[in-house]
Motif scaffolding. Structure first.
Motif, PDB file in Angstrom:
ATOM      1  N   ALA A   1      51.390 -26.410  94.249  1.00 28.66           N
ATOM      2  CA  ALA A   1      50.397 -26.276  95.109  1.00 28.66           C
ATOM      3  C   ALA A   1      50.064 -27.580  96.081  1.00 28.66           C
ATOM      4  N   TYR A   2      50.016 -28.636  95.203  1.00 22.66           N
ATOM      5  CA  TYR A   2      50.038 -29.984  96.001  1.00 22.66           C
ATOM      6  C   TYR A   2      50.974 -29.850  97.161  1.00 22.66           C
ATOM      7  N   ARG A   3      52.332 -29.461  96.859  1.00 19.51           N
ATOM      8  CA  ARG A   3      53.280 -29.475  97.672  1.00 19.51           C
ATOM      9  C   ARG A   3      53.118 -28.664  98.696  1.00 19.51           C
ATOM     10  N   LEU A   4      52.702 -27.375  98.506  1.00 19.46           N
ATOM     11  CA  LEU A   4      52.605 -26.383  99.409  1.00 19.46           C
ATOM     12  C   LEU A   4      51.532 -26.372 100.464  1.00 19.46           C
ATOM     13  N   VAL A   5      50.178 -26.492  99.713  1.00 16.26           N
ATOM     14  CA  VAL A   5      49.165 -26.723 100.693  1.00 16.26           C
ATOM     15  C   VAL A   5      47.951 -27.824 100.485  1.00 16.26           C
ATOM     16  N   GLY A   6      48.758 -28.987  99.933  1.00 16.81           N
ATOM     17  CA  GLY A   6      47.860 -30.001  99.632  1.00 16.81           C
ATOM     18  C   GLY A   6      46.750 -29.920  98.662  1.00 16.81           C
ATOM     19  N   LEU A   7      46.706 -29.011  97.639  1.00 14.04           N
ATOM     20  CA  LEU A   7      45.624 -28.988  96.693  1.00 14.04           C
ATOM     21  C   LEU A   7      45.840 -30.212  95.799  1.00 14.04           C
ATOM     22  N   ASP A   8      44.751 -30.998  95.832  1.00 15.55           N
ATOM     23  CA  ASP A   8      44.742 -31.936  95.130  1.00 15.55           C
ATOM     24  C   ASP A   8      44.252 -31.738  93.720  1.00 15.55           C
ATOM     25  N   SER A   9      44.886 -31.109  92.689  1.00 14.08           N
ATOM     26  CA  SER A   9      44.202 -30.630  91.286  1.00 14.08           C
ATOM     27  C   SER A   9      43.951 -31.746  90.580  1.00 14.08           C
ATOM     28  N   LEU A  10      44.482 -33.111  90.698  1.00 13.68           N
ATOM     29  CA  LEU A  10      44.139 -34.040  89.768  1.00 13.68           C
ATOM     30  C   LEU A  10      42.676 -34.555  89.833  1.00 13.68           C
ATOM     31  N   ARG A  11      42.149 -34.426  91.300  1.00 13.46           N
ATOM     32  CA  ARG A  11      40.880 -34.462  91.460  1.00 13.46           C
ATOM     33  C   ARG A  11      39.766 -33.710  91.011  1.00 13.46           C
ATOM     34  N   TYR A  12      40.250 -32.451  90.828  1.00  9.86           N
ATOM     35  CA  TYR A  12      39.412 -31.128  90.457  1.00  9.86           C
ATOM     36  C   TYR A  12      39.391 -30.936  88.906  1.00  9.86           C
ATOM     37  N   GLU A  13      40.649 -31.052  88.476  1.00  3.69           N
ATOM     38  CA  GLU A  13      40.689 -30.579  87.144  1.00  3.69           C
ATOM     39  C   GLU A  13      39.862 -31.344  86.064  1.00  3.69           C
TER      40      GLU A  13
ATOM     41  N   GLU B   1      37.557 -23.658  85.234  1.00  6.80           N
ATOM     42  CA  GLU B   1      37.338 -22.476  85.947  1.00  6.80           C
ATOM     43  C   GLU B   1      38.597 -22.714  87.416  1.00  6.80           C
ATOM     44  N   TYR B   2      38.638 -23.564  87.920  1.00  7.62           N
ATOM     45  CA  TYR B   2      39.623 -24.063  88.813  1.00  7.62           C
ATOM     46  C   TYR B   2      41.036 -23.845  88.416  1.00  7.62           C
ATOM     47  N   THR B   3      41.147 -24.321  87.283  1.00 11.38           N
ATOM     48  CA  THR B   3      42.725 -24.187  86.667  1.00 11.38           C
ATOM     49  C   THR B   3      43.100 -22.790  86.391  1.00 11.38           C
ATOM     50  N   HIS B   4      41.954 -21.872  85.867  1.00 10.73           N
ATOM     51  CA  HIS B   4      42.084 -20.537  85.649  1.00 10.73           C
ATOM     52  C   HIS B   4      42.525 -19.657  86.984  1.00 10.73           C
ATOM     53  N   TYR B   5      41.724 -20.173  87.938  1.00  6.07           N
ATOM     54  CA  TYR B   5      42.299 -19.557  89.328  1.00  6.07           C
ATOM     55  C   TYR B   5      43.560 -19.731  90.089  1.00  6.07           C
TER      56      TYR B   5
ATOM     57  N   ASP C   1      25.684 -26.763 112.211  1.00  7.65           N
ATOM     58  CA  ASP C   1      25.790 -27.854 111.443  1.00  7.65           C
ATOM     59  C   ASP C   1      26.742 -27.577 110.339  1.00  7.65           C
ATOM     60  N   PRO C   2      27.935 -28.024 110.398  1.00  7.14           N
ATOM     61  CA  PRO C   2      28.954 -27.699 109.484  1.00  7.14           C
ATOM     62  C   PRO C   2      29.122 -28.568 108.208  1.00  7.14           C
ATOM     63  N   THR C   3      28.285 -29.555 108.050  1.00  2.00           N
ATOM     64  CA  THR C   3      28.246 -30.472 107.041  1.00  2.00           C
ATOM     65  C   THR C   3      27.883 -29.593 105.664  1.00  2.00           C
ATOM     66  N   TYR C   4      28.625 -29.993 104.596  1.00  4.73           N
ATOM     67  CA  TYR C   4      28.336 -29.578 103.172  1.00  4.73           C
ATOM     68  C   TYR C   4      27.157 -30.138 102.599  1.00  4.73           C
ATOM     69  N   PRO C   5      26.434 -29.148 101.821  1.00  2.00           N
ATOM     70  CA  PRO C   5      25.420 -29.917 100.741  1.00  2.00           C
ATOM     71  C   PRO C   5      26.121 -30.894  99.745  1.00  2.00           C
ATOM     72  N   PRO C   6      25.093 -31.662  99.250  1.00  2.00           N
ATOM     73  CA  PRO C   6      25.628 -32.562  98.126  1.00  2.00           C
ATOM     74  C   PRO C   6      25.906 -31.611  96.799  1.00  2.00           C
ATOM     75  N   ASN C   7      26.896 -32.455  96.028  1.00  2.00           N
ATOM     76  CA  ASN C   7      27.257 -31.950  94.848  1.00  2.00           C
ATOM     77  C   ASN C   7      28.035 -30.568  95.019  1.00  2.00           C
ATOM     78  N   ILE C   8      28.577 -29.984  95.888  1.00  2.00           N
ATOM     79  CA  ILE C   8      29.326 -28.996  96.203  1.00  2.00           C
ATOM     80  C   ILE C   8      30.447 -29.036  95.421  1.00  2.00           C
ATOM     81  N   GLN C   9      30.986 -27.978  94.832  1.00  2.00           N
ATOM     82  CA  GLN C   9      32.132 -27.831  94.065  1.00  2.00           C
ATOM     83  C   GLN C   9      33.441 -27.895  95.041  1.00  2.00           C
ATOM     84  N   HIS C  10      33.906 -28.882  95.512  1.00  2.61           N
ATOM     85  CA  HIS C  10      34.843 -28.980  96.542  1.00  2.61           C
ATOM     86  C   HIS C  10      36.310 -28.524  96.203  1.00  2.61           C
ATOM     87  N   GLY C  11      36.635 -28.401  94.842  1.00  2.00           N
ATOM     88  CA  GLY C  11      37.779 -27.818  94.566  1.00  2.00           C
ATOM     89  C   GLY C  11      37.734 -26.324  94.894  1.00  2.00           C
ATOM     90  N   LEU C  12      36.799 -25.616  94.431  1.00  2.65           N
ATOM     91  CA  LEU C  12      36.484 -24.404  94.744  1.00  2.65           C
ATOM     92  C   LEU C  12      36.328 -24.024  96.312  1.00  2.65           C
TER      93      LEU C  12
END
Length: 545
Positions: A121-133, A140-144, A214-225
């Motif tokens: 997933a990191y190689r194909l689309v740049g998903l940084d799972s080490l950051r999210y797991e 939940e992220y890993t299951h998805y 305003d496209p900014t994200y709120p704080p404490n958003i679940q960035h991996g999801l």
């Protein structure tokens, strides 16, 4: 044609309204399609496998076996699976927990399949799972990711049998689309947004963001999801259940597409008035008997007017503070009318059906929901009870009030330890439904109420309101659904309008039975106009291109 999602499969996989959508789409699609319809989702074989608090166990009970080509494709994924057929719909469910233990060879290294999926997933689309797991939602992220891998591998394997199209509902399976696209697998893909993670986090604040651009994200958003959700951009077609959800995705992710509303399957051609009367009597009888036995309050059944709301346990997003304040206003309206001799004494009971999870009926008190000790409540269930008590509209204040809010922290059903009624029976038996959501992508629950000829009060913030206004414009269908503007109006105006909306429905019941029946009939007509025929037909035309 594959329909995939985290909630896809038997009803035991249900977390929320997305299950209803997938189930309805699959059944309706099977009626009109010459192609095989295959629902693909997770298989939770034992307790502890589910990442969610619901702790699901999949009850895989089917009527028939799937064809050999489908079973062979499932086998080639290399994970434990179950298959089966109900009616014309095929089901393929994968136990993706085995990705955590199965060892594979990837990039000249031996590693767990789950780690190989993340590396790819990191190689194909740049998903940084080490950051999210390692986050609170890491499991939940890993299951998805693992589920998306299974969906994409099954889709690849099925191509040997002919052309395949894939419809993914919500971000848990959007990586399946991205992976197929990056691997250049020729599959027609559709991604459907039922909401956005940003919108759910912001609640009513999302409307201000959209207005200001305003496209900014709120704080404490679940960035991996959020990153998984953004993968919808790899789909050939993206759809949204409402214009509001479309506006969110366009602002936050730069993703646009088609609006295809949700619908409902109305099984009766005419209103079952006998069912409505029987269910109303059952609700009244249960409340009267339990009030008498456990609270020493004696009421006549005819005095009781039940109304209800049902939702996930998201108190702010679902508008529970607004509802509590509206019920106080409704109480003042009715109390003054009773004291002035305009109407007989009545007691409105608003059932607040929302729960953290299923409760074993044997652990509930005999007087539930009239008797509701703090000890059985979890988290926001207790907070909701305190909100009711703070406004003095709880059972303890019933002798002085015309309105009582009654929390019902349980998944409703025939053996729930309370009314022992299904949600359609509760809707049929209640005089009105009230859905004051501050943020709601569609609001299928209100449409389900209408299908039981139950008039509803809804907020403008819900996606369903747009469909209602369109039907009013095109077909002149008015009544049965009272729409309250909770976006432009002040808070005081909003809660007052909720109260008056409920009062209109209640007053019709008390003083104008012809108007009461007209409102019930109009709600039922609106539900019939919102059938699944049109949206599923649109999905079918897209998927078979």
């Amino acid at each position: 044609m594959i329909i995939a999602g985290e909630e896809a499969g038997p009803k035991s996989n249900k977390l929320g309204g997305v299950w209803n959508v997938i189930d309805a789409e699959a059944k309706k699609m099977a009626e009109i399609a010459s192609e095989e319809i295959i629902v693909v989702g997770p298989y939770f074989e034992r307790l502890g496998q589910d990442w969610s608090p619901k702790n699901r166990i999949t009850h895989a009970e089917f009527d028939d076996a799937v064809g050999s080509a489908i079973d062979e494709a499932a086998k080639r994924v290399g994970l434990p699976y179950v298959t089966g057929k109900i009616g014309k719909v095929n089901y393929v469910l994968f136990n993706v927990e085995h990705c955590l233990g199965r060892i594979v060879r990837y990039d000249n290294q031996d590693m767990r399949l789950s780690d190989a999926v993340k590396a790819e997933a990191y190689r194909l689309v740049g998903l940084d799972s080490l950051r999210y797991e390692a986050t609170s939602y890491g499991r939940e992220y890993t299951h998805y990711l693992n589920l998306s891998y299974a969906v994409s591998e099954f889709t690849k394997a099925l191509l040997d049998s002919g052309k395949v199209s894939l419809h993914c509902h919500e971000y848990p399976v959007f990586y399946a689309i991205a992976r197929l696209e990056k691997l250049k697998i020729p599959v027609k893909t559709v991604a459907t947004f039922h909401a956005t993670k940003i919108g759910r986090a912001l609640g009513v604040g999302v409307f201000d963001k959209i207005r200001r651009g305003d496209p900014t994200y709120p704080p404490n958003i679940q960035h991996g999801l959020v990153e998984l959700e953004k993968l919808a951009k790899y789909a050939e077609t993206v759809t949204f259940v409402s214009e509001g959800t479309r506006a969110e995705a366009k602002l936050f992710y730069g993703i646009d597409g088609l609006v295809i509303r949700n619908g409902i399957e109305v099984t009766n051609e005419i209103i079952d008035w006998e069912k409505k009367t029987e269910c109303l009597n059952r609700i009244r009888s249960t409340i009267v008997s339990r009030l008498s036995r456990y609270n020493g309050i004696e009421l006549e059944e005819e005095q009781i007017i039940p109304i209800y709301t049902i939702s996930r346990l998201e108190l702010e997003n679902k508008g529970y503070p607004d509802l509590m304040d509206a019920l106080v206003i409704l109480d003042r309206i009715l109390t003054n009318r009773i004291e002035n001799g305009e109407i007989e004494e009545v007691k409105v009971f608003c059932l607040l059906i929302t729960a953290f999870g299923y409760k074993d009926p044997s652990t509930l008190p005999e007087g539930f929901p009239v008797e509701l000790p703090d000890e059985i409540l979890v988290g926001d269930e207790l907070r909701l009870k305190k909100m009711v008590e703070k406004r003095k509209i709880d059972v303890g204040n019933l002798k002085k009030r015309a309105v009582c809010a009654m929390p019902y922290p349980q998944w409703v059903g025939r053996n729930d330890g309370g009314f022992g009624m299904t949600i359609d029976e509760i809707a049929a038996g209640c005089v009105a439904g009230i859905f004051p959501s501050r943020y709601e992508p569609f609001l299928l629950t209100a449409l389900e109420a209408c299908s039981e000829a139950c008039p509803v009060v809804i907020s403008r913030a819900c996606g369903f309101s747009g469909a209602v206004k369109e039907l009013q414009r095109r077909k002149g269908i008015f009544g049965g659904v009272i729409l309250v503007d909770n976006i432009e109006q002040s808070y005081l105006e909003t809660i007052t309008d909720y109260a008056f909306g409920l009062h209109i429905i209640i007053d019709a019941l008390l003083r104008d039975r012809a108007k009461d029946k007209m409102m019930c009939s109009t709600a039922f007509v609106l539900a019939n106009e919102m059938s699944w025929d049109e949206p599923v037909g649109m999905y079918y035309e897209i998927l078979r291109e």
